[in-house]
Structures are given as structure tokens and as C-alpha cells.
Design a protein around this motif. Sequence first.
Motif, PDB file in Angstrom:
ATOM      1  N   SER A  56       2.930  -5.470   8.144  1.00 16.04           N
ATOM      2  CA  SER A  56       4.113  -4.640   8.365  1.00 16.04           C
ATOM      3  C   SER A  56       5.297  -5.186   7.584  1.00 16.04           C
ATOM      4  N   TYR A  57       6.253  -4.316   7.381  1.00 12.55           N
ATOM      5  CA  TYR A  57       7.499  -4.692   6.713  1.00 12.55           C
ATOM      6  C   TYR A  57       8.635  -3.929   7.368  1.00 12.55           C
ATOM      7  N   PHE A  71       2.076  -2.018   5.852  1.00 11.33           N
ATOM      8  CA  PHE A  71       1.982  -2.063   4.384  1.00 11.33           C
ATOM      9  C   PHE A  71       1.042  -0.963   3.890  1.00 11.33           C
ATOM     10  N   VAL A  72      -0.103  -0.854   4.516  1.00 10.09           N
ATOM     11  CA  VAL A  72      -1.112   0.149   4.175  1.00 10.09           C
ATOM     12  C   VAL A  72      -1.797   0.587   5.459  1.00 10.09           C
ATOM     13  N   SER A 127      -4.107  -3.610  -2.539  1.00 11.11           N
ATOM     14  CA  SER A 127      -3.441  -4.831  -3.014  1.00 11.11           C
ATOM     15  C   SER A 127      -2.122  -4.529  -3.695  1.00 11.11           C
ATOM     16  N   GLN A 128      -2.115  -3.503  -4.547  1.00  9.70           N
ATOM     17  CA  GLN A 128      -0.907  -3.134  -5.276  1.00  9.70           C
ATOM     18  C   GLN A 128       0.185  -2.653  -4.324  1.00  9.70           C
ATOM     19  N   SER A 129      -0.192  -1.870  -3.336  1.00  6.86           N
ATOM     20  CA  SER A 129       0.778  -1.352  -2.377  1.00  6.86           C
ATOM     21  C   SER A 129       1.444  -2.489  -1.612  1.00  6.86           C
ATOM     22  N   ILE A 130       0.648  -3.437  -1.139  1.00 11.69           N
ATOM     23  CA  ILE A 130       1.192  -4.569  -0.386  1.00 11.69           C
ATOM     24  C   ILE A 130       2.129  -5.389  -1.270  1.00 11.69           C
ATOM     25  N   ALA A 131       1.703  -5.689  -2.497  1.00 10.98           N
ATOM     26  CA  ALA A 131       2.536  -6.475  -3.418  1.00 10.98           C
ATOM     27  C   ALA A 131       3.859  -5.758  -3.705  1.00 10.98           C
TER      28      ALA A 131
END
Length: 140
Positions: A56-57, A71-72, A127-131
Amino acid sequence: MYELKTKENDRSVIEFIESVEHPKKREDAYKLLDIFTETSGYPAKMWGTSIIGFGSYHYKYASGHEGDAPFVGFSPRKSNFSLYFATGDTKRDELLEKFGKHKSGKACVYINKIADIDVEVLKELISQSIAFLQETYSNQ
């Protein structure tokens, strides 16, 4: 003040997946659970009544609206799977070109079944979404 309905909660992810009526969709939901968990490195949590989220963010917009989001994530809907990735990331569009059979809306990517997509591209999208989200919201 507006209150978000989709919040992380303690409902059981497994019980939610078990409630999916169609056996093939339930099987794909378990496969997605494994892929998202392994790729993201975060445990699965229920968000609201129907979204399985990972990590989460906290976001805050210029308008003052703020909240928390995974995140996703994904949701096994009746007609298809909704996959949740970061919006605003230009790499998302590039990856979706190689993803396989899907439809995309502003915030969601929709697939019918895992067999329609490239799982390696799915892992890249996760991975890209989280980064992207970690970088975008790290100093808020």
C-alpha cells in the motif's frame, strides 16, 4: 468529507476466492494470487469487499484529497478479471502492447482468463507499477 469505501481490511482472501462461483475463474484467481504475491513480495489483503491488493501507499492530490491504496491488485468479477496497476506510468502502455488479449480502462486492465495473457509481461506490469508508485509517492 468524502470517505473511501475501498479500504484494507481483515477479511479472508482465501474465503473470498472460494466464494467465486465458476471453478475455472476460481482456479485462475488462485493462479493470480500466487503470481501477484510472488512478484510483489507483499502479502495479499482484502481491500473493500472485492479487491485483493498487495502492499500500500499513501497519496495526496493537489486538491487535498488523500487516502491509501494498494500498489497492485486484482478482482475476479463475474464477467472478467479486473487488474489494478499504476496509472500515469508511460511504461504501462508499452507493456500492455505485449500483454495479450485484454481491454484497458483508465484505472483497470480487464482480462477474461490467464491463458489469454503473457504471464511474464504480467510480472513486469506488477513490478513496474510498484516501482513507479514507490518513486512517485515516497516523499509525501
